[in-house]
Design an enzyme around this catalytic site. Structure first.
Site, PDB file in Angstrom:
ATOM      1  N   CYS A 308       1.068  -1.071   0.098  1.00 23.52           N
ATOM      2  CA  CYS A 308      -0.273   0.188   0.157  1.00 23.52           C
ATOM      3  C   CYS A 308       0.695   1.377  -0.102  1.00 23.52           C
ATOM      4  CB  CYS A 308      -0.755  -0.457   1.299  1.00 23.52           C
ATOM      5  SG  CYS A 308       0.075  -0.032   3.239  1.00 23.52           S
ATOM      6  N   HIS A 366      -2.864   1.922   6.728  1.00 26.81           N
ATOM      7  CA  HIS A 366      -3.619   0.780   5.267  1.00 26.81           C
ATOM      8  C   HIS A 366      -3.313   2.929   4.681  1.00 26.81           C
ATOM      9  CE1 HIS A 366      -4.201   0.466   0.860  1.00 26.81           C
ATOM     10  NE2 HIS A 366      -5.431   1.399   0.867  1.00 26.81           N
ATOM     11  N   ASP A 392      -7.322   5.775  -3.905  1.00 23.78           N
ATOM     12  CA  ASP A 392      -6.313   4.543  -3.913  1.00 23.78           C
ATOM     13  C   ASP A 392      -6.937   3.552  -4.354  1.00 23.78           C
ATOM     14  OD1 ASP A 392      -5.491   2.763  -1.939  1.00 23.78           O
ATOM     15  OD2 ASP A 392      -7.029   1.878  -0.483  1.00 23.78           O
TER      16      ASP A 392
END
Length: 532
Positions: A308, A366, A392
């Site tokens: 991530c 995250h 994202d």
């Protein structure tokens, strides 16, 4: 005879090639008859447009802001007799109604067609000397120009010539641009700064990674434009895609999908296992440019491997190069809600009952990015949803059939407006889902045995503006945990999400109306019925 015929054929071929070369020379001579010198003033323009860090040789400008160029004509310039017409085009099939072509000139009698979407303009600077054919032109691409490479051409006295190519980027310095950011210190941090910090670890022990975004490194313009040109929407309809590049909402969503490789020729391949054979472990990356350069140099095949924070770091670099203010954000105790009910469900089996599997989870942390832009596509409510938007690039769940996420307005997440695009319910759950434990009984019923509304969404962090320290921005995503405002936003988010789901399902069940038209026709003779 055969030898003579072949020789004659060769002579014909030679003559034909000579004729083509002669035509090319004549065409070049025509251009030379029109203009003897062109100066795009790249160094000066790029400095004024905040792109000199990218290049001083290639003209790179920001939309909505004028740039200057100098033409030296071979004859005196009399605009009343011989107007000067300019044409700016981008993409494979430029058109005025799509905003990928603009016709303008001096004097202003060179009008764009009525449906022209993005009209450029030009003015003759007072330093020009028309009697000597020396023209100093101030050219302004409008604030809704599609970003990318443009070709600028000129027509004068029935002669045409290409002046050169330039790259147009988004402009956070221009109030008319959707990405306008009013604070100069924030522009320097979120557009110009090449060094940053990405936060990892957990809520109690936050650690940091120094990240080199490198958005102005060599060839980054070509790399980032290549990313846009390889997206599936461009491959499907190049003209439509290039036209849509005027919109930062569209461009940011495309970039989100293209950073991961699951649906396309994306930049990074994710790996959350223990073996990283054939690639680089995600923990060994400390910058975006080596990843983007490798992707570009190996024929746009995915680079191995990312997680991530790597996905987010690379996306931030691309966004900043394109001119969209961007920052990397870390959410600790981040929920992954798979069934979109805004709840992380955990099931416990009663005695003698089989364990029920859950796909929901809560991660230590995250990382995603936020891009700054206006959101007129969500309604003209006095800019209610303008500002930071969650994007994202880590592939988690599909959005409209593609592994991407956002842009989701942070203001919508704060208020629980989960009925908005794009992916607001998913991001809302990441920062504010309730964690509920269920007891599954023998008859299949479920009994709530515990609810934790405080666990998810802690210490949401990004780098401070102008300093290498952490800034907590949790308050921008949700009200104080457990407060009346926070609980009200959660309830509103759940109800809005349910209503949106029901509306979506009802639309699926709707039967398209059948339109029928009856016309009176002349009566035909009746065919007698025959009994058998």
């Amino acid at each position: 005879m055969a030898t003579i015929f072949v020789t004659h054929e060769r002579n014909l071929c030679f003559s034909y090639v000579f004729f083509i070369k002669k035509c090319i020379i004549l065409k070049l001579d025509l251009a030379n008859e029109l203009i003897s010198e062109v100066d795009l003033q790249s160094k000066t323009n790029n400095t004024e447009h905040h792109t000199s860090e990218i290049s001083v040789d290639e003209l790179i400008v920001r939309r909505g802001q004028p740039f200057t160029l100098t033409l030296k004509l071979t004859q005196p310039f009399n605009p009343d007799l011989y107007p000067l017409a300019l044409i700016a085009v981008t993409g494979q099939s430029p058109s005025e109604d799509r905003g990928t072509k603009s016709c303008f000139g001096i004097p202003d009698i060179v009008k764009s067609s009525p449906p022209a979407k993005a009209a450029w303009n030009v003015a003759l600077h007072k330093s020009s000397i028309p009697q000597m054919g020396i023209l100093s032109l101030t050219v302004t691409p409008p604030a809704n120009t599609p970003i990318g490479q443009h070709t600028l051409s000129v027509s004068h006295r029935d002669n045409e010539a290409v002046l050169g190519t330039l790259v147009v980027l988004f402009n956070p310095w221009c109030p008319d641009d959707w990405v306008f950011l009013s604070d100069e210190s924030e522009r320097q941090e979120y557009v110009i700064n090449e060094q940053g910090i990405i936060y990892t670890g957990n809520g109690n022990y936050i650690s940091s990674i120094i990240w080199d975004f490198g958005q102005f490194e060599n060839n980054m313009v070509n790399i980032c434009l290549k990313i846009l040109d390889l997206n599936p929407k461009y491959i499907k309809d190049p003209a439509k895609d290039v036209s849509a590049r005027c919109n930062p909402v569209y461009v940011s969503r495309v970039v989100t999908a293209m950073i991961n490789c699951l649906d396309d020729h994306g930049v990074l391949e994710g790996n959350w296992g223990n073996s990283f054979r054939g690639g680089v472990p995600p923990s060994q990356w400390n910058g975006s440019y080596p990843i983007l350069k490798q992707w570009f140099n190996i024929g746009c095949h995915p680079v191995k491997y990312g997680q991530c924070w790597v996905f987010a770091g690379v996306m931030c670099s691309v966004m900043r190069l394109l001119g969209i203010p961007c920052r990397v954000v870390t959410n600790f105790q981040s929920a992954h809600d798979t069934n979109k009910n805004l709840i992380v469900d955990e099931y416990h089996a009663d005695y003698g009952v089989r364990e029920k599997e859950t796909k929901d989870s809560v991660w230590n942390y995250h990382v995603w990015v936020e891009g700054w832009m206006k959101r007129p596509d969500l309604g003209n409510q006095y800019g209610k949803y303008d500002g930071w938007q969650v994007l994202d690039p880590t592939p988690q769940e599909k959005s409209e059939g593609v592994y991407c996420c956002g842009p989701a307005p942070v203001k919508a997440i704060l208020c629980g407006d989960t009925n908005l695009k794009y992916d607001v319910p998913f991001v809302f759950a990441e920062v504010n889902a309730d964690c509920i434990d269920w007891l599954v009984k023998a008859d299949g019923s479920e009994v709530k045995i515990f609810c934790d509304s405080h666990r998810v969404g802690q210490n949401i962090s990004t780098k401070y503006v102008g300093a290498n320290k952490r800034m907590d921005i949790t308050h921008t995503y949700k009200y104080r945990e457990g407060s009346e405002e926070e609980r009200a936003a959660f309830k509103h988010g759940v109800s809005s999400n349910i209503e949106d789901e029901e509306e979506t399902e009802s639309k699926k069940d709707e039967v398209s109306p059948v339109l029928m038209r009856f016309e009176e026709v002349r009566q035909t003779s009746v065919i007698p019925k025959i009994s058998l």
